[in-house]
Design an enzyme around this catalytic site. Structure first.
Site, PDB file in Angstrom:
ATOM      1  N   ASP A  10       2.486 -10.136  -6.721  1.00  0.00           N
ATOM      2  CA  ASP A  10       1.279  -9.353  -6.942  1.00  0.00           C
ATOM      3  C   ASP A  10       1.103  -9.137  -8.448  1.00  0.00           C
ATOM      4  OD1 ASP A  10      -0.850  -7.596  -5.405  1.00  0.00           O
ATOM      5  OD2 ASP A  10       0.002  -6.250  -6.898  1.00  0.00           O
ATOM      6  N   HIS A  68       0.009 -11.001   2.436  1.00  0.00           N
ATOM      7  CA  HIS A  68       0.372 -10.655   1.063  1.00  0.00           C
ATOM      8  C   HIS A  68       1.779 -10.069   0.963  1.00  0.00           C
ATOM      9  CE1 HIS A  68      -0.430  -9.598  -3.083  1.00  0.00           C
ATOM     10  NE2 HIS A  68      -0.066  -8.342  -2.855  1.00  0.00           N
TER      11      HIS A  68
END
Length: 337
Positions: free
Chosen positions: A119, A308
């Site tokens: 991220d 994610h």
């Protein structure tokens, strides 16, 4: 078979430490192998995460013989979270992170490091590879593809109107609303449940990429499938230290990052690199990684069928890809899988 992970409250394999890095206090987790150290790996987390986001990778890397250093980013968990204003937003820039982690390596007596990111941490490690080529020998990123520095500035608003409408949530996070409305410990708990996959009784979500945070869902959310209650307690404790302000500042740095990166005059990652794509990531979509290899001198690729949160959703698969790359490229001296 359950995969090993670090207990962030109490695990004899790691120490919780602090360091003053260029005037601000950082918290980091340090794990040392029992035998000779084969190298040092810095693992950099994203949002809304902290060092604990790497809890499934830390023991695997220690077992491989690496010293593992996992800091909380500026504004997160046990690291300082200076207010902006009155402080400059540059405290949250990629270059500032690179400078601070270079200082941490110096304090640890380490002359070169391997970098891993997820991220925002993925963005940091790609940029740190550019800013600190003498320090960073290898770099890998999970979910976050590499995008080269740009000569022309493109605002977040134009990015959302153009190629990346799924980044609209970043406009919401950059506004004062989210940090202003999520302040109590209970709100933080519900928020974290939702960000890590918890849903309401009718499937309510707390997050939509094209909108941002859905406040009406907060009180309805059930437990996250990605954390134990004890792990959630750790996150709530960490995020309650300074609230969300510091973490949201990362979404306010697009202009300052662009300004600082005009100094780089470099677009290629020359260190051997690995990118791990999460095939079901709804924000960092697979198509965003197309063509990134043309900016890589020594590029390796892997993918996992995950959202994610691949680090904790598919840790065995992620660890297998990283381990193979470390064994063959880093320790084996080869530049490609």
């Amino acid at each position: 078979m359950a995969i090993d992970r670090i207990d962030m409250f109490s695990d004899p394999r790691v120490e919780h430490k602090t360091a003053n890095l260029n005037g601000h206090t950082y918290h980091y987790v340090l794990g040392e192998p029992k035998e000779a150290v084969k190298g040092t790996i810095f693992l950099i987390h994203g949002w809304p995460d902290c060092a604990a986001g790497w809890r499934y990778q830390i023991p695997a890397l220690i077992e491989l013989g690496f010293r593992v250093v996992v800091p909380d980013l500026m504004g997160f968990a046990g690291t300082d979270a200076p207010k902006v204003p009155p402080n400059s937003i540059s405290l949250y820039s990629h270059k500032r992170a690179a400078d601070d982690f270079e200082e941490l390596a110096r304090q640890l007596g380490v002359s070169n490091i391997i970098l891993g990111g997820h991220d925002w941490g993925g963005s940091v490690v790609w940029r740190m590879a550019l800013w600190k080529p003498d320090l960073v020998t290898h770099v890998f990123s999970v979910c976050t593809p590499y995008t080269p520095p740009q000569k022309d500035y493109v605002s977040l608003e134009d990015l959302v109107k153009g190629p990346l409408p799924q980044f609209a949530y970043q406009l919401h996070l950059a506004s004062p609303e989210v940090e202003g409305r999520i302040q109590s410990k209970e709100d933080i708990r519900q928020f974290l449940k939702g960000m890590f996959g918890g849903r309401g009784p009718n499937g309510e979500l707390v997050f939509e990429a094209e909108k941002g945070i859905l406040f009406d869902s907060l009180p309805k959310l059930g437990d996250t499938p990605l954390m134990t209650p004890k792990e959630l307690d750790y996150y709530v404790e960490q995020y309650s230290r300074n609230g969300l302000h510091g973490t949201m500042n990362w979404y306010r740095t697009r202009k300052v990052n662009w300004e600082e990166e005009l100094q780089l005059n470099k677009t290629t990652i020359d260190q051997p690199s690995l990118f791990i794509q999460a095939t079901r990531d709804l924000v960092l979509k697979p198509e965003m990684a197309r063509g990134m290899q043309k900016y890589m001198t020594h590029f390796s690729y892997g993918e996992v069928e995950a959202t994610h949160w691949a680090l904790v959703q598919k840790p065995q698969e992620v660890n297998a890809i990283i381990t193979q790359w470390l064994n063959e490229v880093v320790l084996g001296g080869r530049s490609k899988l």
